[in-house]
Design a protein around this motif. Sequence first.
Motif, mmCIF file in Angstrom:
data_model
loop_
_atom_site.group_PDB
_atom_site.id
_atom_site.type_symbol
_atom_site.label_atom_id
_atom_site.label_comp_id
_atom_site.label_asym_id
_atom_site.label_seq_id
_atom_site.Cartn_x
_atom_site.Cartn_y
_atom_site.Cartn_z
ATOM 1 N N GLN A 214 58.955 19.319 54.618
ATOM 2 C CA GLN A 214 57.608 19.847 54.847
ATOM 3 C C GLN A 214 56.836 18.955 55.818
ATOM 4 O OE1 GLN A 214 56.593 20.053 50.643
ATOM 5 N NE2 GLN A 214 56.462 22.288 50.782
ATOM 6 N N ILE A 215 56.995 17.654 55.696
ATOM 7 C CA ILE A 215 56.338 16.737 56.635
ATOM 8 C C ILE A 215 56.825 17.023 58.052
ATOM 9 C CG2 ILE A 215 56.173 14.314 57.378
ATOM 10 C CD1 ILE A 215 56.175 13.567 54.365
ATOM 11 N N VAL A 216 58.131 17.147 58.220
ATOM 12 C CA VAL A 216 58.693 17.432 59.546
ATOM 13 C C VAL A 216 58.167 18.768 60.064
ATOM 14 C CG1 VAL A 216 60.831 17.912 60.814
ATOM 15 C CG2 VAL A 216 60.745 16.006 59.191
ATOM 16 N N ALA A 217 58.101 19.778 59.216
ATOM 17 C CA ALA A 217 57.633 21.107 59.632
ATOM 18 C C ALA A 217 56.181 21.062 60.102
ATOM 19 C CB ALA A 217 57.800 22.105 58.492
ATOM 20 N N VAL A 218 55.326 20.342 59.390
ATOM 21 C CA VAL A 218 53.926 20.234 59.817
ATOM 22 C C VAL A 218 53.838 19.458 61.130
ATOM 23 C CG1 VAL A 218 51.626 19.361 59.239
ATOM 24 C CG2 VAL A 218 53.012 20.473 57.481
ATOM 25 N N MET B 69 43.537 20.052 59.459
ATOM 26 C CA MET B 69 44.189 20.570 58.249
ATOM 27 C C MET B 69 45.650 20.127 58.202
ATOM 28 S SD MET B 69 43.406 22.151 55.589
ATOM 29 C CE MET B 69 44.543 22.083 54.251
ATOM 30 N N GLY B 70 46.313 20.091 59.346
ATOM 31 C CA GLY B 70 47.691 19.600 59.395
ATOM 32 C C GLY B 70 47.781 18.150 58.973
ATOM 33 N N LEU B 71 46.826 17.335 59.405
ATOM 34 C CA LEU B 71 46.807 15.922 59.008
ATOM 35 C C LEU B 71 46.564 15.778 57.505
ATOM 36 C CD1 LEU B 71 44.789 14.418 61.999
ATOM 37 C CD2 LEU B 71 47.272 14.410 61.648
ATOM 38 N N ILE B 72 45.721 16.638 56.972
ATOM 39 C CA ILE B 72 45.481 16.643 55.531
ATOM 40 C C ILE B 72 46.774 16.999 54.792
ATOM 41 C CG2 ILE B 72 44.292 17.881 53.659
ATOM 42 C CD1 ILE B 72 41.841 18.033 55.617
ATOM 43 N N ARG B 73 47.480 18.007 55.274
ATOM 44 C CA ARG B 73 48.739 18.410 54.635
ATOM 45 C C ARG B 73 49.755 17.268 54.641
ATOM 46 N NH1 ARG B 73 50.582 24.177 54.497
ATOM 47 N NH2 ARG B 73 48.654 25.353 54.428
ATOM 48 N N ILE B 74 49.893 16.604 55.780
ATOM 49 C CA ILE B 74 50.846 15.496 55.860
ATOM 50 C C ILE B 74 50.477 14.414 54.850
ATOM 51 C CG2 ILE B 74 51.663 13.585 57.309
ATOM 52 C CD1 ILE B 74 51.607 15.579 59.665
ATOM 53 N N GLY B 75 49.204 14.071 54.778
ATOM 54 C CA GLY B 75 48.761 13.073 53.806
ATOM 55 C C GLY B 75 49.043 13.493 52.378
ATOM 56 N N GLU B 76 48.859 14.776 52.095
ATOM 57 C CA GLU B 76 49.164 15.284 50.754
ATOM 58 C C GLU B 76 50.657 15.170 50.459
ATOM 59 O OE1 GLU B 76 47.275 16.333 48.175
ATOM 60 O OE2 GLU B 76 45.534 15.693 49.343
ATOM 61 N N TYR B 77 51.477 15.502 51.434
ATOM 62 C CA TYR B 77 52.924 15.393 51.234
ATOM 63 C C TYR B 77 53.350 13.947 51.026
ATOM 64 C CZ TYR B 77 53.227 20.284 52.705
ATOM 65 O OH TYR B 77 53.082 21.652 52.809
ATOM 66 N N VAL C 34 50.598 10.601 69.643
ATOM 67 C CA VAL C 34 51.231 9.293 69.474
ATOM 68 C C VAL C 34 51.878 9.164 68.088
ATOM 69 C CG1 VAL C 34 50.850 6.796 69.405
ATOM 70 C CG2 VAL C 34 49.669 8.183 71.119
ATOM 71 N N ASN C 35 51.072 9.328 67.055
ATOM 72 C CA ASN C 35 51.539 9.045 65.696
ATOM 73 C C ASN C 35 52.396 10.153 65.088
ATOM 74 O OD1 ASN C 35 48.398 7.889 65.820
ATOM 75 N ND2 ASN C 35 49.985 6.420 65.283
ATOM 76 N N ILE C 36 52.035 11.380 65.329
ATOM 77 C CA ILE C 36 52.777 12.492 64.722
ATOM 78 C C ILE C 36 54.221 12.545 65.240
ATOM 79 C CG2 ILE C 36 52.899 15.018 64.505
ATOM 80 C CD1 ILE C 36 50.852 13.566 62.622
ATOM 81 N N PRO C 37 54.461 12.448 66.548
ATOM 82 C CA PRO C 37 55.864 12.438 67.002
ATOM 83 C C PRO C 37 56.660 11.267 66.429
ATOM 84 C CG PRO C 37 54.415 12.899 68.848
ATOM 85 C CD PRO C 37 53.539 12.482 67.687
ATOM 86 N N SER C 38 56.019 10.124 66.308
ATOM 87 C CA SER C 38 56.685 8.955 65.742
ATOM 88 C C SER C 38 57.040 9.185 64.272
ATOM 89 C CB SER C 38 55.779 7.729 65.893
ATOM 90 O OG SER C 38 56.330 6.622 65.248
ATOM 91 N N LEU C 39 56.103 9.717 63.517
ATOM 92 C CA LEU C 39 56.355 10.013 62.109
ATOM 93 C C LEU C 39 57.472 11.031 61.964
ATOM 94 C CD1 LEU C 39 55.585 9.799 59.079
ATOM 95 C CD2 LEU C 39 53.951 11.664 59.511
ATOM 96 N N ARG C 40 57.419 12.092 62.757
ATOM 97 C CA ARG C 40 58.432 13.135 62.688
ATOM 98 C C ARG C 40 59.819 12.571 62.984
ATOM 99 N NH1 ARG C 40 62.204 16.108 64.308
ATOM 100 N NH2 ARG C 40 62.231 18.358 64.109
ATOM 101 N N ASP C 41 59.897 11.790 64.047
ATOM 102 C CA ASP C 41 61.180 11.206 64.439
ATOM 103 C C ASP C 41 61.720 10.301 63.329
ATOM 104 O OD1 ASP C 41 63.272 10.655 66.431
ATOM 105 O OD2 ASP C 41 62.416 8.627 66.409
ATOM 106 N N TYR C 42 60.861 9.471 62.764
ATOM 107 C CA TYR C 42 61.294 8.542 61.729
ATOM 108 C C TYR C 42 61.774 9.275 60.479
ATOM 109 C CZ TYR C 42 61.438 4.349 58.877
ATOM 110 O OH TYR C 42 61.856 3.328 58.065
ATOM 111 N N VAL C 43 61.013 10.263 60.044
ATOM 112 C CA VAL C 43 61.399 11.006 58.839
ATOM 113 C C VAL C 43 62.704 11.752 59.068
ATOM 114 C CG1 VAL C 43 60.756 12.925 57.308
ATOM 115 C CG2 VAL C 43 59.063 11.174 57.900
ATOM 116 N N SER C 44 62.828 12.412 60.235
ATOM 117 C CA SER C 44 64.004 13.259 60.460
ATOM 118 C C SER C 44 65.257 12.484 60.862
ATOM 119 C CB SER C 44 63.697 14.330 61.506
ATOM 120 O OG SER C 44 63.435 13.744 62.761
ATOM 121 N N THR C 45 65.104 11.316 61.496
ATOM 122 C CA THR C 45 66.293 10.590 61.959
ATOM 123 C C THR C 45 66.641 9.361 61.131
ATOM 124 O OG1 THR C 45 65.073 9.250 63.561
ATOM 125 C CG2 THR C 45 65.959 11.370 64.337
#
Length: 122
Positions: free
Chosen positions: A6-10, A37-45, A90-101
Motif C-alpha cells: 500500500q505504501i508503494v501504491a500511494v 491526503m497521500g502523505l497522510i495515507r503513507i503516514g497511517e500505513y 525527493v522523499n517519496i521516490p526515495s521511500l518507494r525505492d527503499y520499500v520496494s527494493t
Amino acid sequence: MDTLTQIVAVCDVLDQMTKDGSAVFLADIRSQWAAEMGLIRIGEYVNRLPVELLRQYPEQPWRTVVAMRNFAAHQYDDLEPRRVWQTLVVNIPSLRDYVSTVIIPGLGNAAQPDGDTAKSHE
C-alpha cells in the motif's frame, strides 16, 4: 493488499501527480490537497508497520514520515505547497525505492507485516 504494498501504491499515485511539473502542481489546489491526503495515507500505513520492522530498517526516517502525516492532517493551513512538492519529488521516490527494493525483498518468503501488531509511532 499488505501495508508495504500500500505504501508503494500511494507513492506511485503521488509520483503521477508530479508529471506535469511544479508550476501546474502549485497552481492547482485540488492536486495539493490530494497530495496532502497521500502523505497522510503513507503516514497511517507506516503507523501500522510493526515496531520490529521499523527497527530492522532504520535507514528510513520513519518518525519524519509520521510527523509529515501529522502536520498534513492537523496543520493544513500552514502546509506550504512548495514543501509538499519537494516531498513529492525527493522523499517519496526515495521511500518507494527503499520499500520496494530493500524491505519487501528483504522479507523474503516470510509473511509481510499487515500491521496487526503495530504500535503507534506518533
